[in-house]
Design an enzyme around this catalytic site. Structure first.
Site, PDB file in Angstrom:
ATOM      1  N   ASN A 199       0.842  -1.207   0.000  1.00  0.00           N
ATOM      2  CA  ASN A 199       0.000   0.000   0.000  1.00  0.00           C
ATOM      3  C   ASN A 199       0.874   1.253   0.000  1.00  0.00           C
ATOM      4  O   ASN A 199       0.767   2.118   0.881  1.00  0.00           O
ATOM      5  CB  ASN A 199      -0.946  -0.016   1.210  1.00  0.00           C
ATOM      6  CG  ASN A 199      -2.177   0.833   0.989  1.00  0.00           C
ATOM      7  OD1 ASN A 199      -2.302   1.512  -0.025  1.00  0.00           O
ATOM      8  ND2 ASN A 199      -3.093   0.811   1.951  1.00  0.00           N
ATOM      9  N   HIS A 230      -8.546   3.189   8.260  1.00  0.00           N
ATOM     10  CA  HIS A 230      -9.081   1.965   7.675  1.00  0.00           C
ATOM     11  C   HIS A 230     -10.549   1.749   8.031  1.00  0.00           C
ATOM     12  O   HIS A 230     -11.294   1.200   7.221  1.00  0.00           O
ATOM     13  CB  HIS A 230      -8.257   0.752   8.123  1.00  0.00           C
ATOM     14  CG  HIS A 230      -7.043   0.503   7.290  1.00  0.00           C
ATOM     15  ND1 HIS A 230      -5.850   1.160   7.497  1.00  0.00           N
ATOM     16  CD2 HIS A 230      -6.832  -0.314   6.227  1.00  0.00           C
ATOM     17  CE1 HIS A 230      -4.966   0.748   6.601  1.00  0.00           C
ATOM     18  NE2 HIS A 230      -5.530  -0.142   5.822  1.00  0.00           N
TER      19      HIS A 230
END
Length: 377
Positions: A199, A230
């Site tokens: 990521n 998240h």
């Protein structure tokens, strides 16, 4: 004459200073540019995140005029700057998408992560079996992320976005906004190496907005911000809090022991193999709650492992000396630079006063010269 020459020199310096000041001012994006950056079709679903600078460079068509750089960062032989074709890069990434999806649909269904907390498996499986199954089940869970991020990268490349420049051989590079490096992830020999290649764009964003701006416990604050970013599932917070402990412990181990295994090459190979095994097991242990999401199955897994890596990480931090990181050194240097900058600003203010005085003298001399010429006429 000498006074006129001095006046011209001072005014030239003043013009250079003002032009440099104008270049330093950043142009604010218009409303259309702002909405285009946030809502462009290439990244609105799965990303990847890109900087506004890179996006507007692509929109304005300036991304193909980048200078080529070599390994040392210096400009090297220039190649013809024709608009490169992304077809090869797109086809390669689509093949990776297909293989990742196939691997996920076949292996992940036969080796689910949830089997790690199965009561019968926990009661009958030996410890080597548990470790191997933990690694393989989390290995099988990663290709779905490979599929989504690589597909998003391929879509951007197909639109012409993602061109980084040319390598030393003149080949086009299409990895400007790539979000992962699969080979480095699977061969990671440290926690940091894994995080640096997973990521990537979000990690760079977290580094800019949090890690580089905090003066106290930047690693902890960055992991907490990442958990909040998240979502609200408890598994996210368990994963990132465990990740803080693992990252700090791995850093302490690496700083205290790695220099003993640099040479010879056989010893370094042995060190790399051991650290690869430890890193892969630690990563798998850490991210199980991220996959399970709920708090009860997450604690069931950690309790079945007797929280062994948590305890080991705490012991490492308590027993091993924590060396001063490069970031702390840089922070200390920045404080010293800021102090010297304040001193320089004070000197600059004095210099500006003398500059303004000299400029006034120049103006007065010009007025006298003009009056003298008018009297002659």
């Amino acid at each position: 004459d000498s006074q006129d020459l001095a006046c011209r020199m001072f005014r030239k310096d003043e013009e250079l200073t003002s032009s440099q000041r104008d270049l330093a001012v950043r142009r604010m994006p218009s409303l259309l540019e702002y909405l285009s950056y946030n809502c462009n079709f290439m990244g609105i679903l799965a990303g990847p995140l890109c900087s506004y600078k890179d996006y507007i460079t692509f929109i304005e068509g300036r991304s193909y005029h980048m200078t080529q750089s070599g390994e040392n960062g210096k400009e090297e032989t220039q190649y013809e700057r024709t608009e490169p074709s992304p077809n090869t890069a797109v086809i390669q990434k689509l093949l990776i998408c297909g293989l990742s999806l196939l691997f996920h649909l076949t292996v992940c269904t036969t080796l689910p992560v949830e089997h790690n907390i199965d009561e019968h498996f926990q009661a009958t499986a030996s410890w080597p079996t548990k470790v191997i199954y933990l690694y393989i089940s989390l290995l099988a869970a990663r290709p779905k992320y490979y599929f989504a991020w690589t597909l998003a990268d391929a879509i951007n490349n197909a639109a012409g976005f993602g061109f980084r420049g040319y390598d030393k051989n003149g080949a086009a590079r299409w990895d400007l906004i790539s979000n992962l490096r699969i080979q480095q992830i699977e061969m990671s020999t440290s926690f940091k190496m894994f995080l640096d290649n997973w990521n990537i764009q979000t990690a760079l964003w977290l580094k800019r907005v949090c890690y580089e701006r905090t003066s106290f416990s930047p690693t902890i604050q960055t992991f907490i911000l990442s958990a909040i970013w998240h979502g609200v599932y408890p598994g996210y917070y368990l994963t990132f809090l465990t990740g803080v402990l693992m990252t700090l412990a791995a850093r302490a181990m690496r700083n205290n022991f790695r220099h003993y295994f640099v040479e010879p090459s056989q010893l370094k190979l042995f060190y790399d193999v051991i650290t690869w095994i430890v890193t892969q097991v630690a990563i798998s242990y850490t991210v199980v709650p991220f996959v399970l999401l709920s708090i009860k199955p997450s604690f069931m897994f950690y309790s079945s492992w007797y929280y062994c890596l948590h305890i080991l990480g705490i012991l490492v931090l308590l027993l091993l000396p924590v060396k001063k990181t490069q970031r702390r050194k840089n922070t200390h240097e920045n404080i010293q630079l800021s102090q010297s900058k304040k001193f320089d600003e004070g000197e600059n203010s004095l210099g500006q006063n003398s500059f303004s005085t000299t400029n006034n003298v120049c103006n007065q001399n010009q007025e006298i010269a003009s009056r003298h010429s008018s009297l002659k006429q």
